[in-house]
Scaffold this motif. Structure first.
Motif, mmCIF file in Angstrom:
data_model
loop_
_atom_site.group_PDB
_atom_site.id
_atom_site.type_symbol
_atom_site.label_atom_id
_atom_site.label_comp_id
_atom_site.label_asym_id
_atom_site.label_seq_id
_atom_site.Cartn_x
_atom_site.Cartn_y
_atom_site.Cartn_z
ATOM 1 N N VAL B 52 38.832 52.129 47.242
ATOM 2 C CA VAL B 52 39.706 51.037 46.819
ATOM 3 C C VAL B 52 41.149 51.515 46.644
ATOM 4 O O VAL B 52 42.072 50.705 46.583
ATOM 5 N N VAL B 72 38.140 42.704 48.600
ATOM 6 C CA VAL B 72 38.573 43.703 47.633
ATOM 7 C C VAL B 72 40.036 43.379 47.341
ATOM 8 O O VAL B 72 40.882 43.410 48.245
ATOM 9 N N HIS B 74 43.396 44.203 44.966
ATOM 10 C CA HIS B 74 44.050 45.059 43.963
ATOM 11 C C HIS B 74 44.911 44.140 43.096
ATOM 12 O O HIS B 74 45.971 43.695 43.518
ATOM 13 N N ALA B 116 34.886 42.403 37.104
ATOM 14 C CA ALA B 116 35.053 43.647 37.860
ATOM 15 C C ALA B 116 34.793 44.814 36.928
ATOM 16 O O ALA B 116 35.054 44.722 35.726
ATOM 17 N N TYR B 121 40.542 46.069 40.236
ATOM 18 C CA TYR B 121 39.929 45.920 41.571
ATOM 19 C C TYR B 121 38.787 44.908 41.519
ATOM 20 O O TYR B 121 37.700 45.202 41.045
ATOM 21 N N ILE B 123 35.943 42.986 43.333
ATOM 22 C CA ILE B 123 35.135 43.113 44.561
ATOM 23 C C ILE B 123 34.046 42.048 44.520
ATOM 24 O O ILE B 123 33.149 42.093 43.677
ATOM 25 N N TYR B 188 27.492 47.118 42.992
ATOM 26 C CA TYR B 188 28.346 48.225 43.449
ATOM 27 C C TYR B 188 28.576 49.167 42.291
ATOM 28 O O TYR B 188 28.381 48.810 41.137
#
Lengths: 404, 199
Positions: B52, B72, B74, B116, B121, B123, B188
């Motif tokens: 990432v 994804v 930021h 998250a 980040y 995802i 994840y």
């Protein structure tokens, strides 16, 4: 069981709209079969079983197989890799592929025995000429389907087998080169060949299924021959169902036992069912040291090799198959079964041995001795058919019984 | 013939043989159906690794996981602030409706809000929970950049071009959208500071 089913309301509903009852009666429960059939009469239903296995497993293999000669990162080809993916990654892929590969050889074992039965007991004679001719068509389509299928793994034997066979067509005068390019879609066996062979390999079994329907229909018009080879009195017949459905089911059990043993424990059959060289990816710049077709095509391969002239070899090979169409008229004897034809019996047994010898020669690397043996066997192959023309003049047949 | 035969014995053999045949046929179906399920190489591709750290602040990257698109993002300080203050507009502000929209690590109200492991980040699976289109990223609030494709009180987030579903910057679905749920969170974990393994 069947009678109970046929009394249900659902069946009545179906029957009024399809005539199902009349079909079941005329084809199964009241279809007359001679009561004296031996186990050689099991191979017809077995052939139908193997055809079904081949079509089913083939449909599933086609879900995973990719007919492309494009190179992959591993340095192999898309087709070769897709077969290896079937073997390693696809759930039960190994089983389905082995069922299909062993099924191909089994199909020929069963069909060759079926044909041998027809030859020995004179099943090709009137009134069963058309039945026999349809059977020969089925044999030719089977051989075509097997040949097309053998190219698909795109191994060394696939590639060089296809190269040799497509070159055969090139030997024909005038149309040879045209035919060869038509088959290959190029100047050598390559990606276009692989694509069309896959298409044809899918088409031919569908043709087979249709023609097998015709074969069974033709059989049900003239009815089965029998080991005595005489016309059967109505009193000496029994209904197909349940008597022969049970006997055929027993044959299926025996067949599946052998088939499953091979599929699970010896799928390559020592290189006879799947040739070892075919695990080497196709290389158009290197021929394997010894190249031979799969066992079921080797008798005809020997006939091809027995002639010095390429054209003559090709024509002889074609004639060796084409002559089967004329067998019902080449054989002039009124007596069908070998049981009452002492000379024919010797001849036809020698013919079976001759075909096995031809097969052995075709599978082995050529040597001068084997070449001579192959030539003698080829000679007898044709002699057998032409001798039948004059045989009735010399043969003293035994008296036929009135009833079985 | 029939009257001499032992019918009950015959029926037993009939049913026994037929039953064995039916079991065998049923067993033979198993490998064929199984062959159509994902193969070993497909399963081996079921995990995706991603760094990432390669995503610039404010940037959205779409990566693949099991052949599905994954967002994804930021999120900058400014974007993280946009998560607050519109809970009444959301169908499921705390991501509780179905298992697919939550994860074990969502153990605090903060984490349920940011959706998250590391708030900066985000995802999530990039398939609209309505019918699977990939929503368009429209991060700035209001209509200034997006015209009337978004409502006047747009908090910034995603707009699905297929049927107009709207999601906020934590991918939570906004009331009035045809989509029933927030965008799904797949499993994840962080292997290192920025290395993520998805799946």
């Amino acid at each position: 069981m069947l009678e109970k089913l046929m009394q249900t309301r659902l069946f009545k509903w179906l029957d009024e709209r399809s005539g199902a009852e009349a079909i079941i009666k005329s084809q199964l429960t009241e279809y007359p079969v001679p009561k004296n059939l031996n186990y050689m009469w099991n191979f017809g239903s077995l052939a139908l079983l193997v055809l079904t296995i081949q079509i089913l497993t083939g449909i599933f293999l086609a879900m995973f197989y990719k007919p492309s000669a494009a190179l992959t990162y591993g340095g192999y080809t898309v087709a070769f890799d897709s077969v290896e993916r079937i073997m390693r990654d696809v759930n039960f892929g190994w089983l389905i592929r082995y069922m299909h590969a062993v099924g191909a050889s089994s199909f020929f074992v069963v069909v060759y025995l079926h044909i041998a039965r027809g030859l020995y007991y004179g099943s090709y004679k009137g009134p069963r000429e058309l039945l026999w001719i349809i059977g020969v068509v089925i044999l030719l389509i089977m051989q075509g389907a097997a040949f097309f299928g053998y190219l698909l793994p795109w191994g060394q034997m696939s590639f060089w087998g296809a190269t040799v066979i497509t070159n055969l067509f090139g030997a024909l005068p005038v149309v040879g080169e045209f035919l060869q390019q038509l088959l290959r879609g190029g100047f050598s066996v390559g990606d276009p060949t692989l694509n069309r062979f896959f298409s044809l390999h899918y088409l031919f079994p569908l043709l087979l299924a249709a023609i097998v329907g015709g074969h069974i229909h033709a059989l049900h018009v003239v009815h089965s021959n029998n080991p005595e080879g005489i016309d059967i009195d109505k009193k000496d017949t029994i209904p197909f169902h349940p008597y022969y459905t049970v006997k055929d089911a027993f044959g299926v059990g025996v067949f599946l036992t052998i088939y499953c043993y091979i599929v699970f424990f010896n799928p390559q059959m020592g290189g006879y069912f799947i040739e070892v060289d075919n695990y080497t990816p196709a290389n158009n710049l290197q021929t394997p040291p010894h190249i031979a077709p799969v066992w079921y095509l080797t008798p005809w391969y020997t006939i091809l090799r027995s002639f010095e002239s390429k054209l003559l070899g090709v024509l002889a090979m074609g004639a060796s198959l084409a002559i089967l169409f004329f067998l019902p008229w080449l054989d002039r004897s009124k007596v069908r079964s070998s049981r009452y034809r002492p000379v024919y019996r010797q001849m036809v047994i020698l013919f079976f041995i001759c075909v096995i010898v031809l097969g052995y020669c075709g599978h082995s690397a050529p040597t001068p001795t084997l070449k001579l043996v192959g030539q003698i066997a080829t000679g007898y192959y044709f002699l057998f058919f032409f001798a039948l023309l004059v045989l009735p003049k010399f043969e003293k047949t035994k008296p036929l019984p009135d009833r079985v | 013939m029939t009257d001499q035969a032992d019918q009950s014995r015959r029926n037993f053999l009939y049913v026994a043989a037929g039953g064995m045949g039916a079991v065998a046929a049923g067993a033979a179906v198993v490998p064929f159906v199984a062959s159509m399920m994902p193969a070993a190489d497909t399963l081996a591709a079921a995990k995706t690794e991603f760094d990432v750290g390669t995503v610039e602040p404010g940037q959205l990257v779409v990566i693949q996981w099991q052949g599905k698109p994954v967002f994804v993002v930021h999120r900058t300080e400014a974007l993280l602030k946009q998560v607050d203050g519109h809970d009444e507009m959301l169908k499921d502000p705390n991501s509780e409706a179905i298992p697919e929209v939550q994860a074990e690590w969502m153990d605090t109200p903060e984490k349920r809000k940011y959706r998250a492991i590391k708030p900066e980040y985000l995802i999530v699976v990039a398939s609209c929970t309505h019918l699977g289109c990939i929503p368009l990223f429209k991060p700035t609030p209001g209509r200034k950049d997006w015209g009337d494709s978004v409502p006047e009180d747009w908090p910034g987030g995603w707009h699905c071009p297929c049927h107009g579903s709207l999601y906020d910057i934590s991918a939570r679905v906004i009331k009035g959208s045809p989509a029933p749920h927030n965008l799904h969170v797949m499993p994840y974990k962080y292997l290192s500071d920025t290395k993520v393994v998805i799946g």
